[in-house]
Scaffold this motif. Structure first.
Motif, short mmCIF file in Angstrom:
data_model
loop_
_atom_site.label_atom_id
_atom_site.label_comp_id
_atom_site.label_asym_id
_atom_site.label_seq_id
_atom_site.Cartn_x
_atom_site.Cartn_y
_atom_site.Cartn_z
N SER A 250 0.84 -1.21 0.00
CA SER A 250 0.00 0.00 0.00
C SER A 250 0.87 1.25 0.00
CB SER A 250 -0.92 0.01 1.22
OG SER A 250 -1.77 -1.11 1.22
N LEU A 251 1.91 1.26 0.81
CA LEU A 251 2.83 2.41 0.85
C LEU A 251 3.53 2.59 -0.50
CD1 LEU A 251 4.49 2.00 4.38
CD2 LEU A 251 2.65 3.57 3.72
N THR A 252 4.00 1.48 -1.06
CA THR A 252 4.68 1.54 -2.36
C THR A 252 3.74 2.04 -3.44
OG1 THR A 252 6.09 -0.33 -1.69
CG2 THR A 252 5.98 0.20 -4.04
N THR A 253 2.50 1.54 -3.44
CA THR A 253 1.52 1.96 -4.43
C THR A 253 1.23 3.45 -4.31
OG1 THR A 253 0.50 -0.24 -4.36
CG2 THR A 253 -0.81 1.54 -5.32
N THR A 254 1.15 3.95 -3.08
CA THR A 254 0.88 5.37 -2.86
C THR A 254 2.03 6.23 -3.39
OG1 THR A 254 -0.41 4.86 -0.87
CG2 THR A 254 0.38 7.12 -1.12
N VAL A 255 3.26 5.82 -3.12
CA VAL A 255 4.43 6.57 -3.61
C VAL A 255 4.46 6.54 -5.14
CG1 VAL A 255 6.94 6.61 -3.69
CG2 VAL A 255 5.78 6.19 -1.51
N GLN A 256 4.17 5.38 -5.73
CA GLN A 256 4.18 5.27 -7.19
C GLN A 256 3.08 6.10 -7.83
OE1 GLN A 256 3.87 1.02 -7.69
NE2 GLN A 256 6.09 0.70 -7.59
N ALA A 257 2.01 6.36 -7.07
CA ALA A 257 0.89 7.14 -7.63
C ALA A 257 1.20 8.62 -7.72
CB ALA A 257 -0.35 6.93 -6.77
N VAL A 258 2.19 9.11 -6.94
CA VAL A 258 2.47 10.55 -6.89
C VAL A 258 2.77 11.13 -8.27
CG1 VAL A 258 4.02 12.32 -5.98
CG2 VAL A 258 3.19 10.52 -4.47
N PRO A 259 3.74 10.61 -9.04
CA PRO A 259 4.00 11.22 -10.35
C PRO A 259 2.81 11.12 -11.30
CG PRO A 259 5.25 9.17 -10.08
CD PRO A 259 4.68 9.50 -8.75
N GLN A 260 2.03 10.04 -11.21
CA GLN A 260 0.86 9.91 -12.07
C GLN A 260 -0.17 10.98 -11.75
OE1 GLN A 260 -0.59 5.84 -11.96
NE2 GLN A 260 1.47 5.03 -11.81
N VAL A 261 -0.39 11.21 -10.45
CA VAL A 261 -1.36 12.22 -10.04
C VAL A 261 -0.88 13.62 -10.44
CG1 VAL A 261 -2.46 13.32 -8.06
CG2 VAL A 261 -2.28 10.84 -8.15
N LEU A 262 0.41 13.88 -10.26
CA LEU A 262 0.96 15.19 -10.63
C LEU A 262 0.81 15.43 -12.13
CD1 LEU A 262 4.21 15.37 -8.46
CD2 LEU A 262 2.02 16.52 -8.07
N ARG A 263 1.05 14.39 -12.94
CA ARG A 263 0.87 14.53 -14.39
C ARG A 263 -0.59 14.79 -14.73
NH1 ARG A 263 4.80 10.37 -14.79
NH2 ARG A 263 3.15 8.79 -14.91
N ALA A 264 -1.49 14.10 -14.04
CA ALA A 264 -2.92 14.28 -14.30
C ALA A 264 -3.36 15.70 -13.97
CB ALA A 264 -3.73 13.27 -13.50
N PHE A 265 -2.93 16.23 -12.81
CA PHE A 265 -3.28 17.60 -12.44
C PHE A 265 -2.61 18.61 -13.37
CE2 PHE A 265 -4.23 16.08 -7.94
CZ PHE A 265 -5.59 16.18 -8.12
N GLY A 266 -1.37 18.34 -13.76
CA GLY A 266 -0.69 19.22 -14.71
C GLY A 266 -1.42 19.27 -16.04
N ASN A 267 -1.88 18.11 -16.50
CA ASN A 267 -2.65 18.05 -17.75
C ASN A 267 -3.96 18.82 -17.61
OD1 ASN A 267 -3.32 17.21 -20.37
ND2 ASN A 267 -4.41 15.42 -19.60
N LEU A 268 -4.60 18.68 -16.43
CA LEU A 268 -5.85 19.40 -16.19
C LEU A 268 -5.63 20.91 -16.22
CD1 LEU A 268 -8.84 19.56 -15.33
CD2 LEU A 268 -8.06 19.37 -12.96
N PHE A 269 -4.58 21.40 -15.55
CA PHE A 269 -4.30 22.83 -15.54
C PHE A 269 -3.99 23.33 -16.96
CE2 PHE A 269 -2.76 22.17 -10.96
CZ PHE A 269 -4.02 22.46 -10.48
N GLY A 270 -3.26 22.51 -17.74
CA GLY A 270 -2.95 22.89 -19.11
C GLY A 270 -4.21 23.02 -19.95
#
Length: 376
Positions: A250-270
């Motif tokens: 669960s901890l590993t999955t959460t850490v791995q999700a960080v760059p994916q979430v940041l890309r998703a929010f960056g795409n949304l802002f763009g």
């Protein structure tokens, strides 16, 4: 199908009910963490509301007015010294100034602790729900593909493939945990789709009932211009996990999700800044969320738990974005004041917060309009 028909099909009563329950629970825990860290530091909390809008029920307990508000969306805590305080001028007029008590009187680390508590609570909830899921349902093995269905009369049935077969190697090579396909990182079992797009001989190494088998076949992705299907449904293999392994995953999955979430929010802002209303599968609005929750509720309780996990993760990461008006923006202002060794002036902080709040509201309107536009 008309717009209203499409909308009513997406917003099912089951989906609406579970969406409100999940978001209300996530918001309640978020605000409860703010409340707890403020009270722990001796700061009074005037009110705690579940829901927004007109208050339908209220009760005073331990110095706080606990409220149930009419609109079952979100919630808030009114922490002493966080909002500007009123004062009367010599002329009797009402003005506002920076608070000097309560939250405002805390040291920088105390303010950050209060602000960080909410997103951290949602993050912990997501980890807890993931751990619960992995312990009860097992952990997806990225390097093993399990055949879930075999279509009647398909090539797969002719080859003797059966539901429950686990593919451990493709073309004599073990499946990696992750690999790059079309510029994105995917789980290794997803490479099966890429293999079936390549003509020529292929070999599957299978595990079935504790025995290893090998299936070799010649494959053509297209015949006479028509796409060929092997005829299997597949996904990652699921392996049992004890509690420590489930928690670590669960901890590993959460850490791995960080760059994916940041890309998703960056795409949304763009998309927001360019007013691009095209659909994006990584970020959805309230209607899309309700639709997903409804499908999950109809599928199984564990599918609903997975959606609740994703919503808590999204709420945690979104609130940590350093935009004034969000927890992350407030933390940024506290840090700036700490570096300057004096807080921002009342007018400066108000102007920044108003601008940040306006940006967040416009962003929310953009998400809702984009969500609705797919029904036209």
């Amino acid at each position: 199908m008309s717009f209203l028909q499409s909308l009513s099909a997406a917003l099912t009563p089951l989906g609406l009910l579970w969406t409100l329950l999940i978001i209300s629970a996530a918001t309640f825990m978020h605000e409860l963490a703010h409340y707890a860290l403020a009270r722990w530091q001796g700061v009074q909390v005037h009110s705690f509301s579940i829901g927004m809008g007109p208050v339908v029920f209220r009760r005073a307990w331990r110095g706080t007015e606990w409220r149930l508000s009419l609109l079952p969306i979100g919630g808030y805590v009114e922490i002493d010294g966080m909002a500007p305080e009123e004062f009367k001028t010599d002329g009797g007029e009402v003005g506002y100034r920076q608070a000097t008590r309560g939250f405002a009187a805390l040291p920088s680390w105390g303010k950050i602790a209060v602000l960080l508590a909410g997103p951290l609570m949602n993050l912990l909830l997501a980890v807890f729900l993931m751990t619960l899921t992995f312990t009860s349902q097992g952990i997806p093995a990225a390097d093993r593909a399990r055949i879930q269905t075999v279509q009647e009369g398909s090539r797969a049935q002719t080859l003797g493939l059966q539901p429950g077969d686990v593919i451990t190697a493709i073309d004599g090579r073990e499946i990696p945990e992750t690999l790059q396909i079309e510029g994105r990182t995917v789980m290794g079992w997803e490479n099966l789709r890429n293999v079936l797009g390549t003509p020529g001989p292929h070999t599957f190494t299978l595990e079935r009932a504790g025995q290893t088998r090998t299936v070799t076949f010649a494959w053509q992705p297209t015949v006479n211009g028509q796409r060929q299907l092997l005829g299997i449904g597949y996904g990652p293999d699921i392996v049992p996990a004890p509690l420590p392994v489930a928690f670590q995953t669960s901890l590993t999955t959460t850490v791995q999700a960080v760059p994916q979430v940041l890309r998703a929010f960056g795409n949304l802002f763009g998309r927001f800044l360019t007013l691009n209303f095209s659909q994006d599968e990584n970020v959805t609005g309230p209607i899309g969320t309700t639709e997903i929750v409804g499908r999950a509720a109809a599928a199984s309780p564990w599918a609903l738990v997975q959606v609740a996990t994703l919503l808590n993760l999204s709420l945690a990461f979104f609130n940590l974005i350093p935009i004034p008006g969000l927890d992350g923006g407030r933390i940024l202002l506290v840090m700036i004041g700490s570096l300057r060794r004096r807080p921002l002036s009342f007018s400066q902080e108000q102007a920044i917060n108003v601008a940040g709040f306006a940006f967040v509201m416009l962003l929310m309107m953009f998400v809702v309009v984009r969500d609705v536009s797919r029904f036209f």
